[in-house]
Design a protein around this motif. Structure first.
Motif, short mmCIF file in Angstrom:
data_model
loop_
_atom_site.label_atom_id
_atom_site.label_comp_id
_atom_site.label_asym_id
_atom_site.label_seq_id
_atom_site.Cartn_x
_atom_site.Cartn_y
_atom_site.Cartn_z
N ASN A 41 0.68 9.18 -5.97
CA ASN A 41 0.71 10.64 -5.51
C ASN A 41 1.91 11.55 -6.00
OD1 ASN A 41 -1.65 9.92 -4.03
ND2 ASN A 41 -0.38 9.52 -2.35
N ARG A 95 0.87 -1.24 -0.15
CA ARG A 95 -0.06 -0.06 -0.08
C ARG A 95 0.97 1.30 0.05
NH1 ARG A 95 -4.00 1.09 4.75
NH2 ARG A 95 -2.20 1.26 5.83
N GLN A 130 0.75 4.01 -3.08
CA GLN A 130 0.30 5.52 -2.77
C GLN A 130 1.56 6.22 -2.98
OE1 GLN A 130 -0.46 5.17 1.56
NE2 GLN A 130 -2.92 4.81 1.11
#
Ligand SMILES: Nc1ncnc2c1ncn2[C@@H]1O[C@H](COP(=O)(O)OP(=O)(O)OP(=O)(O)O)[C@@H](O)[C@H]1O
Ligand SMILES: [Mg+2]
Length: 237
Positions: free
Chosen positions: A32, A24, A28
């Motif tokens: 991002n 995760r 991310q």
């Protein structure tokens, strides 16, 4: 639920959480900050995501093996152990390209009464450990033979070895020992637990001998398929 089951679930959840958190986190970061991350780093992060996914798959497969062990029936057949081992070696070589695998097969080995899939799982676990806990370039030997009317299979490595004080831990669930290769390699400490259960369920035994920094030999023994083979072989062992 028993305390043992609760402990099992707590350990499994912990083992699942570590790779999931990492997957995760890196996904991310990539999502991002895609434009800000250098290509080399992107590749590195995706590599980590792949590695951690493999770790999860391995864990889930092992947990399934543990849960199936008590419910699934065995398909016991006549098995030529030498032949069965010959099928596994290319798969292990593919994974550990730099190790040297040597076989010393006893010719005219009597047949064993085994479930072939489970036997292959046992051998894969032992060969995986022999390779994982020895440096690249080292030799891993597989030796078959007979002793006291049993088929004997040895997997010998030239690896880190096992400390005397750890002897009683290695077959326990989720136990990984401390050595410089355990910290560099992946595993959940389920392989030998599963292996011992499978060996014993098919009427076999498992034992090992080890010397720190010199290597380890795991030995498994299974009864012959035919008792008449025992008579024929008694003069050979
Ligand atoms: N051939 C070996 N040489 C040295 N140490 C070993 C060997 N085989 C097993 N061990 C030690 O015993 C521990 C338990 O082995 P086991 O196969 O159960 O787990 P693992 O290899 O860590 O993980 P998994 O098999 O679940 O991927 C290992 O973590 C390692 O420290
Ligand atoms: Mg293992």
């Amino acid at each position: 639920m028993s305390t043992i089951e609760e402990e099992f679930i707590a350990t499994v959840s912990h083992e699942l959480r570590t790779p999931l958190t990492s997957i995760r986190g890196f996904s991310q970061t990539l999502l991002n900050s895609w434009d800000k991350i250098k290509d080399d780093d992107k590749k590195k992060f995706i590599g980590i995501i792949e590695e951690q996914s493999n770790r999860l798959i391995h864990l889930v497969e092992n947990i399934l093996s543990v849960s199936k062990m008590n419910t699934e029936n065995q398909v016991l057949k006549r098995i030529d152990v030498n032949n069965s081992i010959k099928k596994i070696i290319p798969l292990i070589k593919e994974q550990y390209k730099e190790h040297n695998y040597e076989t010393h097969f006893f010719s005219n080995l009597p047949e064993a009464r085994l479930d072939d899939d489970k036997f292959q799982q046992i051998m894969t676990n032992l060969l995986d450990n022999a390779s994982k806990y020895s440096e690249a370039g080292k030799k891993v030997s597989i030796i078959t033979g007979i002793s006291n009317n049993m088929i004997v299979i040895k997997v010998r490595d030239e690896g880190v070895g096992i400390k005397k004080e750890d002897y009683d831990k290695i077959f326990k669930k989720f136990s990984r020992l401390e050595n410089h290769l355990t910290s560099k390699t992946q595993g959940n400490g389920l392989g030998l637990y599963i292996t011992k259960e499978l060996v014993e369920k098919m009427g076999g035994t498992i034992s090992f001998e080890s010397k720190e920094n010199e290597g380890t030999t795991f030995e498994i023994k299974f009864p012959f398929y035919n008792q008449e083979d025992a008579l024929k072989c008694s003069h050979m062992s």
